[in-house]
Motif scaffolding. Structure first.
Motif, mmCIF file in Angstrom:
data_model
loop_
_atom_site.group_PDB
_atom_site.id
_atom_site.type_symbol
_atom_site.label_atom_id
_atom_site.label_comp_id
_atom_site.label_asym_id
_atom_site.label_seq_id
_atom_site.Cartn_x
_atom_site.Cartn_y
_atom_site.Cartn_z
ATOM 1 N N GLN A 569 -31.404 -13.895 1.065
ATOM 2 C CA GLN A 569 -31.870 -12.762 1.865
ATOM 3 C C GLN A 569 -33.006 -13.174 2.802
ATOM 4 O O GLN A 569 -33.105 -12.666 3.925
ATOM 5 C CB GLN A 569 -32.342 -11.640 0.937
ATOM 6 N N CYS A 593 -24.389 -7.896 4.802
ATOM 7 C CA CYS A 593 -25.458 -6.918 5.047
ATOM 8 C C CYS A 593 -24.809 -5.608 5.517
ATOM 9 O O CYS A 593 -25.187 -5.044 6.547
ATOM 10 C CB CYS A 593 -26.440 -7.465 6.087
ATOM 11 N N ARG A 648 -30.270 -9.610 9.298
ATOM 12 C CA ARG A 648 -30.824 -9.623 7.939
ATOM 13 C C ARG A 648 -32.346 -9.580 7.952
ATOM 14 O O ARG A 648 -32.967 -9.464 6.893
ATOM 15 C CB ARG A 648 -30.362 -10.874 7.197
#
Length: 693
Positions: A569, A593, A648
């Motif tokens: 992430q 995502c 992201r």
């Protein structure tokens, strides 16, 4: 030399046994011995066989090996079976009220001697191939339940779980359904036994001219039981196939997940075509065999049990004769099933290679056509298919041989049954109707055994082919355990300290004692020649590989201490070799995502200088990117990949020569937006690795 010694020992053993039987026969038939030592026939039988057993036991020390079919460790048990099976059998028959006087007087005949060796051979096959493995399995189960310790030698061996047991493990959650299916199989098989039973009654009725009511009753029972059996079989088949379809989906999903969880080095060494073949072809082959063939195997197993029970009810002697012929019939499918299992693995490996060639060719079709190598790829695929064809011929040969052998053995058993049954009818031991019922049972029994021999190798083949599937399921990823760190705030301070790394291909160290530092909020450029290890640094930062020496720190902590999902992430990577999926542009940008909004997607696309290009496409963001992004240009693919990384909102952004396919204008716009983002949003720190040509 050992075979010759075993043959000589067998001849010596049989010769001594024949001499002993001849001596005992002379003593029993001698009037002087009979008058001096009168004894009942059963007592004389036990006495003679015990003397025979004692003499053969005393002979054992002089034998270098036992009879050719018996291991040395089981010689004493073999002698006991050879000498005592007839006294035990006749004693049991006598206790049950049967007539055995005639057979007791002929116990020492040459016919009985041959019969004794045949019974001993059949008994040894039953014991070694079926009874002993079951008893050992039960002993291990009881040992594990009661916590008994195994011998040190056994403890050193890691227990291996068979493929069949693993398959049964997938069936365990549906044990309730399988219990109902088993009950339906039992009831349906029982209903099918009515036809031969009442056909025998009809035969007796025709022969004795019985009352018409008995004939009507028999026909009515046959009709009712046949309809009931068909309905029960339909319900059981429906439940079974639905359950096995669910198991197929579960197995395929588990295999896909297990492969997906492997380390990157596993995918480097395993061709993608082989993986696809294992997940799809192998699981489909296994599931089809288990859905159809195992279903039939289960039905026929239930039928063969009921058939033999009803055969015992009709005639014990003919049933025992049938039972003696079973090991010979069973040996054939067991041998061929083992061969099938070995061949199936080779066939599936060959198919996997062919699939790999086809997958590689189709994925690089533009390169193939640009070099005009269609004929070359066709020849490669043809060679793989020819290897598969050669293995298929071996498989077909084994199938044809086993089918012929099965037919001959079952036909021989039918002839013996008819002959022996006629003898029993002549002596008045069974009626004509009972013989007809038994023959009908035996005909079904032969067909069922033949079907078992046909489907058993197929199930074994499916089980053998599933071995590679379970290898993937059991394979543990060669990566360190997942870390525990997942801090809310990550600065993005990366340090390489004395890192040494080499790939598993044995080409030497790619990185050797490398140290570098990337500070938060800064743009760091790692520049070097080709094969200097720049991309390897990126892969180590992503934890795709582990360094052989040194440590990689993230905010002062070893990178292995962080949770893997947390790192994915916080770190986004865009490489030179962009990989897009055969999905819409929207799905590619939101990949991993999906919770991101469309506004976030548009913002990321603008930052990557690709928003205008996407809106000009035929379906905008819903345009299909094609296989590996083949429907869009190389520059657009790179910018979409950058947008996929930016959506992201990572703390660390890694660009591994990610703008190599962009023209100067688009490259400037991308760099401008990235620099603007770094300066305007201080909470997001970016790291950019670029490579020089």
């Amino acid at each position: 030399m050992s075979k010759t010694s075993s043959l000589l020992s067998s001849l010596l053993f049989a010769s001594v046994d024949a001499c002993v039987l001849g001596l005992l026969r002379s003593l029993q038939l001698s009037p002087r011995v009979f008058s001096n030592f009168p004894s009942p026939p059963l007592a004389a039988l036990w006495t003679g066989e015990l003397i025979r057993a004692l003499i053969l036991t005393l002979l054992l020390p002089f034998l270098t090996s036992g009879p050719c079919w018996v291991p040395n460790s089981e010689l004493f048990q073999t002698i006991l079976v050879l000498t005592l099976h007839l006294p035990v059998y006749l004693t049991v028959v006598r206790v049950l009220g049967g007539a055995v006087d005639e057979e007791m007087w002929a116990w020492h005949s040459w016919e009985r001697m041959f019969q004794g060796y045949l019974v001993t051979l059949v008994s040894w096959i039953y014991w070694s191939q079926y009874v002993q493995p079951v008893l050992l399995s039960l002993f291990r189960s009881v040992s594990s339940i009661w916590g008994w310790k195994r011998r040190p030698r056994e403890e050193s061996k890691k227990p291996t779980i068979s493929s069949l047991r693993r398959l049964m493990g997938f069936m365990r959650p549906h044990s309730g359904r399988f219990a109902v299916i088993l009950l339906l199989v039992v009831l349906s098989s029982f209903c099918e036994m009515a036809v031969p039973k009442y056909t025998g009654h009809v035969t007796d009725w025709l022969q004795n001219q019985g009352s018409p009511d008995a004939f009507t009753e028999a026909i009515t029972v046959i009709a009712i039981m046949t309809v009931a059996g068909a309905i029960l079989e339909f319900i059981a088949d429906l439940m079974y196939n639905i359950t096995m379809s669910h198991l197929h989906i579960a197995v395929q999903a588990d295999v896909f997940q297990a492969v997906l969880n492997q380390e990157i080095a596993f995918f480097d060494s395993t061709p993608a075509g082989e993986l696809v073949s294992r997940i799809t072809t192998d699981t489909n082959t296994m599931s089809e065999a288990l859905s159809e063939k195992l279903n039939l195997l289960m039905w026929y197993t239930g039928r063969v049990v009921f058939l033999f029970v009803f055969m015992l009810m009709q005639s014990l002697k003919m049933s025992l004769l049938t039972l003696m012929g079973l090991p010979i019939i069973w040996f054939v499918p067991k041998f061929t099933a083992q061969f099938y299992q070995e061949i199936s693995v080779k066939v599936q490996d060959s198919l996997a290679k062919a699939n790999q060639v086809a997958s590689e060719t189709f994925s690089c079709i533009k390169t193939v056509k640009s070099f005009a190598n269609e004929d070359g790829e066709t020849e490669r695929y043809r060679r793989c298919v020819e290897d598969t064809y050669t293995l298929n011929k071996q498989e077909a040969l084994a199938y044809a041989g086993s089918t012929s052998a099965n037919s001959m053995t079952t036909l021989a058993m039918k002839v013996f049954i008819l002959y022996y049954g006629g003898v029993l009818v002549t002596h008045g031991m069974i009626s004509s109707g009972e013989l007809v019922s038994f023959v009908l049972y035996e005909l079904q029994f032969a067909l069922v055994v033949d079907a078992l021999m046909h489907y058993y190798p197929m199930v074994k083949k499916a089980v053998g082919g599933s071995g590679k599937i379970f290898e993937y399921l059991d394979r543990k990823p060669q990566i360190p355990p997942d870390g525990t760190l997942a801090p809310e705030n990550l600065e993005g301070h990366v340090e390489f300290k004395n890192v040494t790394f080499a790939y598993s291909n044995g080409n030497g160290d790619v990185l050797k004692n490398v140290s570098l530092e990337m500070k938060p909020g800064k743009v760091t450029a790692l520049v070097g020649l080709n094969r200097s290890g720049k991309s390897s640094c990126v892969k180590l930062l992503e934890r795709f590989y582990q360094p052989q020496d040194g440590v990689i720190l993230l905010d002062g902590q070893p990178i292995n201490c962080y949770q893997d999902a947390y790192l994915r992430q916080k770190i986004s990577v865009v490489s030179q070799d962009v990989a897009l999926f055969a999905r819409s542009v929207r799905e590619n940008i939101k990949y991993g995502c999906e919770e991101a909004s469309d506004e976030d997607m548009y913002e990321a696309a603008r930052m990557a200088s690709v928003h205008k290009d996407i809106t000009k496409m035929s379906k905008g963001y819903d345009t299909d990117a094609g296989e590996k992004g083949g429907q869009i240009s190389g520059g657009q693919k790179q910018r979409i990949a950058i947008a996929r990384a930016l959506i992201r909102r990572p703390t660390i952004l890694v660009l591994d020569n990610a703008t190599s396919d962009l023209d100067s204008r688009n490259e400037y716009q991308v760099k401008y937006f990235l620099d603007l983002t770094v300066d305007g949003y201080s909470k997001f720190g970016f790291r950019r690795f670029t490579r020089a040509s």
